[in-house]
Design a protein around this motif. Structure first.
Motif, PDB file in Angstrom:
ATOM      1  N   ALA A 148       1.761 -15.552  -1.366  1.00  0.00           N
ATOM      2  CA  ALA A 148       0.954 -14.521  -2.035  1.00  0.00           C
ATOM      3  C   ALA A 148       0.329 -13.579  -1.010  1.00  0.00           C
ATOM      4  N   ALA A 149      -0.194 -14.146   0.075  1.00  0.00           N
ATOM      5  CA  ALA A 149      -0.782 -13.321   1.134  1.00  0.00           C
ATOM      6  C   ALA A 149       0.285 -12.486   1.827  1.00  0.00           C
ATOM      7  N   ASN A 150       1.484 -13.063   2.003  1.00  0.00           N
ATOM      8  CA  ASN A 150       2.589 -12.305   2.613  1.00  0.00           C
ATOM      9  C   ASN A 150       2.976 -11.103   1.750  1.00  0.00           C
ATOM     10  N   ILE A 151       3.043 -11.324   0.438  1.00  0.00           N
ATOM     11  CA  ILE A 151       3.395 -10.229  -0.483  1.00  0.00           C
ATOM     12  C   ILE A 151       2.344  -9.129  -0.413  1.00  0.00           C
ATOM     13  N   ALA A 152       1.081  -9.518  -0.509  1.00  0.00           N
ATOM     14  CA  ALA A 152      -0.009  -8.541  -0.530  1.00  0.00           C
ATOM     15  C   ALA A 152      -0.082  -7.738   0.763  1.00  0.00           C
ATOM     16  N   SER A 153       0.031  -8.408   1.905  1.00  0.00           N
ATOM     17  CA  SER A 153      -0.116  -7.715   3.193  1.00  0.00           C
ATOM     18  C   SER A 153       1.111  -6.867   3.516  1.00  0.00           C
ATOM     19  N   THR A 154       2.295  -7.343   3.166  1.00  0.00           N
ATOM     20  CA  THR A 154       3.510  -6.592   3.472  1.00  0.00           C
ATOM     21  C   THR A 154       3.580  -5.293   2.682  1.00  0.00           C
ATOM     22  N   LEU A 155       3.122  -5.325   1.428  1.00  0.00           N
ATOM     23  CA  LEU A 155       3.180  -4.145   0.564  1.00  0.00           C
ATOM     24  C   LEU A 155       1.953  -3.241   0.709  1.00  0.00           C
ATOM     25  N   LEU A 156       1.075  -3.549   1.642  1.00  0.00           N
ATOM     26  CA  LEU A 156      -0.184  -2.817   1.763  1.00  0.00           C
ATOM     27  C   LEU A 156      -0.019  -1.423   2.366  1.00  0.00           C
ATOM     28  N   ALA A 157       0.886  -1.258   3.315  1.00  0.00           N
ATOM     29  CA  ALA A 157       0.996   0.007   4.048  1.00  0.00           C
ATOM     30  C   ALA A 157       1.429   1.155   3.138  1.00  0.00           C
ATOM     31  N   ARG A 158       0.870   2.319   3.377  1.00  0.00           N
ATOM     32  CA  ARG A 158       1.275   3.547   2.704  1.00  0.00           C
ATOM     33  C   ARG A 158       1.836   4.481   3.767  1.00  0.00           C
ATOM     34  N   GLY A 159       2.832   5.293   3.404  1.00  0.00           N
ATOM     35  CA  GLY A 159       3.457   6.130   4.431  1.00  0.00           C
ATOM     36  C   GLY A 159       4.160   7.345   3.881  1.00  0.00           C
ATOM     37  N   GLU A 160       5.500   7.304   3.902  1.00  0.00           N
ATOM     38  CA  GLU A 160       6.282   8.511   3.647  1.00  0.00           C
ATOM     39  C   GLU A 160       6.060   9.115   2.261  1.00  0.00           C
ATOM     40  N   PHE A 161       5.914   8.275   1.222  1.00  0.00           N
ATOM     41  CA  PHE A 161       5.766   8.834  -0.117  1.00  0.00           C
ATOM     42  C   PHE A 161       4.424   9.553  -0.257  1.00  0.00           C
ATOM     43  N   ALA A 162       3.365   9.003   0.357  1.00  0.00           N
ATOM     44  CA  ALA A 162       2.062   9.666   0.326  1.00  0.00           C
ATOM     45  C   ALA A 162       2.140  11.029   1.009  1.00  0.00           C
ATOM     46  N   LEU A 163       2.877  11.097   2.121  1.00  0.00           N
ATOM     47  CA  LEU A 163       3.002  12.361   2.837  1.00  0.00           C
ATOM     48  C   LEU A 163       3.853  13.357   2.059  1.00  0.00           C
ATOM     49  N   ILE A 164       4.865  12.864   1.348  1.00  0.00           N
ATOM     50  CA  ILE A 164       5.676  13.737   0.496  1.00  0.00           C
ATOM     51  C   ILE A 164       4.795  14.372  -0.580  1.00  0.00           C
ATOM     52  N   LEU A 165       3.965  13.556  -1.216  1.00  0.00           N
ATOM     53  CA  LEU A 165       3.052  14.075  -2.231  1.00  0.00           C
ATOM     54  C   LEU A 165       2.050  15.047  -1.618  1.00  0.00           C
TER      55      LEU A 165
END
Length: 400
Positions: free
Chosen positions: A325-342
């Motif tokens: 559960a912690a692996n799922i939460a931490s791995t999916l935490l980063a935001r990047g290219e899609f935020a910059l596209i928006l």
């Protein structure tokens, strides 16, 4: 800017991005925020040496980087992953999106920057960075973990949402006047998506024959031309060019040439993707980030809580324990290219000027926190109030 100055600026951008990224990689940071930092440091708003006075001079290179990023994302999209995951995968991905996109939308309205801005913030807060997530899975050696298939499945569901979200939000950002015009533009966007989806479903064999060629040089010219052409047609129809690039990537990824295209496009994606992130950094005034420091900190906190809740829910639905559960939460935490596209789309639409520095600060912080937290999940588990012994209860069917 003259011809020589353009070449110097372009070469300097590549070199600066590479040097700063290499320094950051030594301490385990992903490249996306580092490319942005390079742009900020060498941009017109930071004291010292200025490499590029006007970010718009790199606009075409940045657009090509965006097209290649989404094209590659389409190539990596696997419909088979959805079929294997079935309804449970859609349910897990839906919960993840509901918690994070819903939180982002509520946060956006609470800020009071405007309705269009709130819709943009919903996507920024709600969607993970596919590039950083896949890189993290490789770097942490977790590709063989039982929860990794679930993480990749959530990314696939996010990709579907991404295409639909961009198609829906483009007319809104474009300032359509009246409900009739907005519905017409949305109809065009979804109609275009439907045509490309039909081509992906029934036309891959024919398209594969057309694009198939033994010579790598001709194949590169063919798929690059197709990606840019479809992106241009998308833009002409009032649909985000990113949607067209994603869909043509999905189509070509299903052809017999798909594996070769993925291999050949990789260095192009990396090079021009770096320029896209660098150019975004050029437009950032560090002083503006300080002005939105409060909203950035709140958004980061919301994202951490939302990802933790979604990670626990996803783990429980699949019979996983605390550590997965912690692996799922931490791995999916980063935001990047899609935020910059928006962010790029929001700037082009003339939305609130605070959005760009907000996105920069938000992405920079989460792109650093995500990888760091992913590397210490065993330490985090007891401090999050979870029970580390639960991971031993994974059922046999979940390990496959």
């Amino acid at each position: 800017m003259g011809h020589a100055e353009t070449l110097l600026a372009m070469g300097g951008a590549f070199v600066a991005a590479a040097v700063i990224a290499r320094l950051g990689r030594r301490i385990g940071l992903p490249t996306i925020p580092l490319f942005m930092v390079a742009g900020i440091l060498l941009g017109p708003y930071t004291p010292g040496f200025v490499l590029v006075d006007d970010p718009h001079e790199f606009e075409m290179l940045s657009a090509l980087g965006l097209v290649l990023l989404l094209f590659y994302l389409g190539l990596e999209f696997h419909v088979d992953d959805l079929k294997k995951g079935g309804r449970k995968l859609f349910a897990v991905g839906g919960i993840y999106l509901l918690l994070n996109v819903g939180a982002g939308l509520g946060f956006g309205f609470a800020l009071g920057w405007g309705t269009r801005e709130a819709l943009v913030l919903a996507g920024i807060v709600g969607i993970s960075s596919s590039a950083i997530v896949t890189k993290l899975l490789v770097d942490t050696g977790r590709l063989g973990n039982p929860e990794t298939r679930l993480i990749l499945g959530i990314i696939v569901v996010e990709d579907i949402f991404l295409a639909l979200y961009l198609a829906a939000i483009q007319p809104i950002l474009g300032g359509a006047e009246g409900a009739a015009e907005m519905l017409w533009q949305m109809g065009k966007a979804f109609g275009f998506l439907l045509v490309l989806a039909i081509a992906a479903r029934f036309g891959t064999r024919l398209i594969g024959k057309v694009i198939a060629v033994k010579d790598d040089e001709l194949l590169v010219i063919s798929f690059l031309g197709a990606a840019v052409l479809i992106a241009g047609i998308s833009e002409k129809l009032g649909v985000a060019d990113a949607i067209g690039a994603f869909m043509i990537g999905l189509i070509l990824g299903g052809t017999t040439s798909g594996p070769r295209i993925r291999e050949l496009v990789h260095p192009l994606r990396d090079a021009f993707g770096a320029i896209f992130f660098f150019v975004f950094g050029l437009s950032i005034d560090p002083g503006d980030i300080a002005v939105v420091a409060g909203p950035v900190a709140i958004a980061v906190g919301i994202t951490i809580v939302g990802n933790l809740a979604a990670g626990i829910a996803a783990a429980r639905m699949n019979g996983f324990g605390a550590l997965p559960a912690a692996n799922i939460a931490s791995t999916l935490l980063a935001r990047g290219e899609f935020a910059l596209i928006l962010g790029t789309m929001a700037a082009a639409a003339g939305l609130d000027e605070r959005l760009t520095p907000f996105i920069a600060g938000y992405v920079l912080i989460l792109a650093i926190i995500g990888p760091l937290s992913a590397g210490i999940t065993e330490w985090l588990v007891p401090r999050l109030g979870l029970h580390p012994g639960d991971e031993a209860k994974i059922p046999r069917h979940a390990e496959g």
